[in-house]
Design an enzyme around this catalytic site. Structure first.
Site, PDB file in Angstrom:
ATOM      1  N   ARG A  25     -19.253  12.800  43.188  1.00 47.54           N
ATOM      2  CA  ARG A  25     -20.422  12.695  42.264  1.00 47.54           C
ATOM      3  C   ARG A  25     -21.306  13.924  42.168  1.00 47.54           C
ATOM      4  NH1 ARG A  25     -20.453   8.455  38.112  1.00 47.54           N
ATOM      5  NH2 ARG A  25     -18.230   7.857  37.915  1.00 47.54           N
ATOM      6  N   ARG A  29     -25.841  13.517  37.139  1.00 45.59           N
ATOM      7  CA  ARG A  29     -27.253  13.588  36.322  1.00 45.59           C
ATOM      8  C   ARG A  29     -28.461  13.711  37.383  1.00 45.59           C
ATOM      9  NH1 ARG A  29     -25.240   8.006  33.818  1.00 45.59           N
ATOM     10  NH2 ARG A  29     -23.955   8.305  35.682  1.00 45.59           N
ATOM     11  N   ARG A  38     -24.894  19.383  29.996  1.00 46.34           N
ATOM     12  CA  ARG A  38     -24.651  18.274  29.269  1.00 46.34           C
ATOM     13  C   ARG A  38     -25.239  18.250  28.093  1.00 46.34           C
ATOM     14  NH1 ARG A  38     -25.289  12.094  30.283  1.00 46.34           N
ATOM     15  NH2 ARG A  38     -27.340  12.526  29.494  1.00 46.34           N
ATOM     16  N   ASP A  75     -12.992  12.975  34.162  1.00 42.87           N
ATOM     17  CA  ASP A  75     -13.174  11.771  34.521  1.00 42.87           C
ATOM     18  C   ASP A  75     -11.623  10.875  34.541  1.00 42.87           C
ATOM     19  OD1 ASP A  75     -15.693   9.583  34.558  1.00 42.87           O
ATOM     20  OD2 ASP A  75     -13.988   8.790  33.486  1.00 42.87           O
ATOM     21  N   TYR A 152     -10.198  -0.924  33.319  1.00 45.01           N
ATOM     22  CA  TYR A 152     -10.772  -0.306  32.280  1.00 45.01           C
ATOM     23  C   TYR A 152      -9.966  -0.371  31.144  1.00 45.01           C
ATOM     24  CZ  TYR A 152     -14.123   1.603  35.540  1.00 45.01           C
ATOM     25  OH  TYR A 152     -15.114   1.739  36.344  1.00 45.01           O
TER      26      TYR A 152
HETATM   27  O1  CP3 Z   1     -18.607  15.325  40.702  1.00 41.91           O
HETATM   28  C1  CP3 Z   1     -17.675  14.700  40.442  1.00 41.91           C
HETATM   29  O2  CP3 Z   1     -17.530  13.859  41.068  1.00 41.91           O
HETATM   30  C2  CP3 Z   1     -16.638  14.981  39.367  1.00 41.91           C
HETATM   31  C3  CP3 Z   1     -16.380  14.345  38.297  1.00 41.91           C
HETATM   32  C4  CP3 Z   1     -16.232  12.652  38.071  1.00 41.91           C
HETATM   33  C5  CP3 Z   1     -16.639  12.046  37.225  1.00 41.91           C
HETATM   34  N1  CP3 Z   1     -16.385  10.691  37.341  1.00 41.91           N
HETATM   35  C6  CP3 Z   1     -17.858  12.464  36.328  1.00 41.91           C
HETATM   36  C7  CP3 Z   1     -18.669  11.449  35.577  1.00 41.91           C
HETATM   37  C8  CP3 Z   1     -15.322  11.972  39.032  1.00 41.91           C
HETATM   38  C9  CP3 Z   1     -14.548  12.243  40.197  1.00 41.91           C
HETATM   39  C10 CP3 Z   1     -15.350  10.400  38.212  1.00 41.91           C
HETATM   40  C11 CP3 Z   1     -14.574   9.340  38.913  1.00 41.91           C
HETATM   41  C12 CP3 Z   1     -14.935   8.149  38.015  1.00 41.91           C
HETATM   42  N2  CP3 Z   1     -15.064   7.893  36.819  1.00 41.91           N
HETATM   43  C13 CP3 Z   1     -14.536   6.814  38.871  1.00 41.91           C
HETATM   44  C14 CP3 Z   1     -13.973   6.738  40.193  1.00 41.91           C
HETATM   45  C15 CP3 Z   1     -15.303   6.752  41.110  1.00 41.91           C
HETATM   46  C16 CP3 Z   1     -16.164   5.976  41.321  1.00 41.91           C
HETATM   47  O3  CP3 Z   1     -16.981   6.410  40.873  1.00 41.91           O
HETATM   48  O4  CP3 Z   1     -15.801   4.722  41.580  1.00 41.91           O
HETATM   49  C17 CP3 Z   1     -14.865   5.801  38.016  1.00 41.91           C
HETATM   50  C18 CP3 Z   1     -14.660   4.592  38.201  1.00 41.91           C
HETATM   51  C19 CP3 Z   1     -15.003   6.641  36.610  1.00 41.91           C
HETATM   52  C20 CP3 Z   1     -15.081   6.049  35.300  1.00 41.91           C
HETATM   53  C21 CP3 Z   1     -16.704   6.412  34.698  1.00 41.91           C
HETATM   54  N3  CP3 Z   1     -17.145   7.488  34.478  1.00 41.91           N
HETATM   55  C22 CP3 Z   1     -17.696   5.120  34.663  1.00 41.91           C
HETATM   56  C23 CP3 Z   1     -17.657   3.848  35.036  1.00 41.91           C
HETATM   57  C24 CP3 Z   1     -18.657   6.030  33.948  1.00 41.91           C
HETATM   58  C25 CP3 Z   1     -20.088   5.314  33.853  1.00 41.91           C
HETATM   59  C26 CP3 Z   1     -20.908   5.060  34.926  1.00 41.91           C
HETATM   60  C27 CP3 Z   1     -21.961   6.157  35.178  1.00 41.91           C
HETATM   61  O5  CP3 Z   1     -21.976   6.691  36.164  1.00 41.91           O
HETATM   62  O6  CP3 Z   1     -22.564   6.884  34.133  1.00 41.91           O
HETATM   63  C28 CP3 Z   1     -18.403   7.418  33.992  1.00 41.91           C
HETATM   64  C29 CP3 Z   1     -19.071   8.530  33.492  1.00 41.91           C
HETATM   65  C30 CP3 Z   1     -19.269   9.709  34.386  1.00 41.91           C
HETATM   66  N4  CP3 Z   1     -18.149  10.267  34.907  1.00 41.91           N
HETATM   67  C31 CP3 Z   1     -20.612  10.262  34.644  1.00 41.91           C
HETATM   68  C32 CP3 Z   1     -20.089  11.625  35.272  1.00 41.91           C
HETATM   69  C33 CP3 Z   1     -21.104  12.862  35.845  1.00 41.91           C
HETATM   70  C34 CP3 Z   1     -21.879  10.181  33.913  1.00 41.91           C
HETATM   71  C35 CP3 Z   1     -21.749  10.452  32.522  1.00 41.91           C
HETATM   72  C36 CP3 Z   1     -23.047  11.191  31.936  1.00 41.91           C
HETATM   73  O7  CP3 Z   1     -23.109  12.344  32.466  1.00 41.91           O
HETATM   74  O8  CP3 Z   1     -23.564  10.633  31.148  1.00 41.91           O
END
Ligand code: CP3
Length: 344
Positions: A25, A29, A38, A75, A152
């Protein structure tokens, strides 16, 4: 030809004097520049599907910190959307999807061949990044593992215990397995396309693998990872694969051998010393600094980072967190971590 980029060298099994480093990640944010981009995109999904802006946020942590790898900004839930699920994000809460709990729900999903219509912008992001990344930076593509994606799709949201997915597994095994098979096939095609667009490594995120025990871990975490990895290796034998069966515990042992992945990513529930003895014996490992250190910083961060480097110094190792960095992290702590690892 032997690889020259540090991440690729570690993935090929080389023990390097200083481990290469990137962070789960890393585009997110906690960075003010991410929040600005964003806002420009409108919302998270619009950012994912805007190749220019998605490439921009992928590059931000590379510019700021000089990480050895960039991870494609996208994602794991874009694949279910491409398979026909509705997907939206509720601010402050997380993802929401239309649910798959009955045969009728499953029948509404589309065929694997159609995923690229939705996912083409992601491949465009990969192409842009290959043109813009520094020569020494490795580009990592990724997808969710079938079990994690299924949790999910079944519940329609993130859940603490994946109870609805476990219930479907027990109560309607054929439907559960059909869903897993559809996701597995989609994941293979999605990762093929990322590699063909220029991803140099791919990572499979099984964030909820830890809730699968005994036989269920073998059938629904290990076996899909093996199937995906073997399909990828047939077509793209030189592209390394990283597996992340998060919180697998003792199931980390032998995971690389059984699945064919080139590297196992470790959460922070196992000690680096244990991982050196039981997991790194089979090849490269990645992880396992607690991501809470990115919030708290201080000497604890430096000591733990150095201890991990030391414990894993006798084999191939890529430094990383045990899970994603959180929005409340301090960007200065990321620099402290990098300095501790690189020995400043
Ligand atoms: O920088 C990176 O890692 C690249 C992009 C990336 C994102 N999500 C961006 C993201 C990657 C590799 C993921 C993987 C992901 N997404 C996983 C597996 C890894 C882990 O964290 O266990 C999972 C389970 C998801 C599903 C997901 N996406 C959830 C549950 C959420 C909401 C929770 C949260 O952290 O807000 C997201 C949103 C998400 N994916 C964000 C980002 C940067 C935050 C969204 C935002 O900017 O509001």
């Amino acid at each position: 030809m032997a690889p020259t980029k540090t991440i690729l060298r570690a993935l090929a099994g080389e023990t390097l004097p200083t481990p290469p480093i990137w962070m789960m990640r890393q585009a997110g944010r906690y960075l003010p520049e991410y929040r600005a981009t964003r806002a420009q995109a409108g919302d998270f999904l619009s950012l994912c599907y805007n190749p220019e802006l998605a490439a921009e946020v992928t590059l931000q942590p590379i510019r700021r910190y000089g990480f050895d790898a960039a991870i494609l900004f996208a994602d794991i839930l874009l694949l279910p959307q491409a398979l026909g699920a509705d997907l939206w994000f509720v601010t402050g809460e997380g993802p929401r999807l239309s649910t798959v709990q009955t045969q009728a729900d499953f029948d509404k999903l589309g065929p694997v061949e159609d995923i690229h219509e939705t996912l083409n912008p992601i491949y465009e992001t990969v192409r842009i990044l290959r043109g813009e990344l520094p020569a020494e930076t490795t580009l990592i593509g990724f997808a969710g593992a079938p079990w994690t994606v299924a949790t999910y799709m079944i519940a329609g949201r993130g859940t603490p215990d994946q109870a609805l997915a476990h219930a479907l597994m027990q109560e309607n095994t054929p439907l559960f397995e059909a869903l897993l098979a559809r996701i597995t096939a989609g994941t293979i095609d999605y990762l093929y396309a990322q590699i063909e667009a220029g991803a140099e490594v791919v990572k499979i995120f099984d964030s909820w693998a830890g809730s699968l025990k005994g036989d269920a871990f073998q059938k629904y975490a290990l076996e899909p990872a093996r199937e995906i990895t073997s399909a990828l290796k047939k077509k793209h034998p030189d592209t390394p694969v990283i597996g992340f069966p998060r919180e697998a515990g003792y199931n980390y042992i032998g995971f690389a051998r059984a699945t064919g992945v080139d590297c196992v990513a470790l959460d922070n529930s196992v000690s680096a010393q244990w991982a050196a003895e039981h997991v790194q014996v089979d090849g490269c490992v990645q992880g396992n600094l607690a991501s809470s250190h990115m919030v708290t910083g201080g000497q604890g961060l430096v000591d733990d980072a150095r201890a991990i480097v030391e414990a894993l110094s006798n084999g191939p190792h890529i430094f990383n967190l045990g899970h994603g960095i959180t929005p409340d992290a301090d960007p200065d702590n990321v620099q402290r971590m990098i300095d501790a690892v690189r020995g400043h």
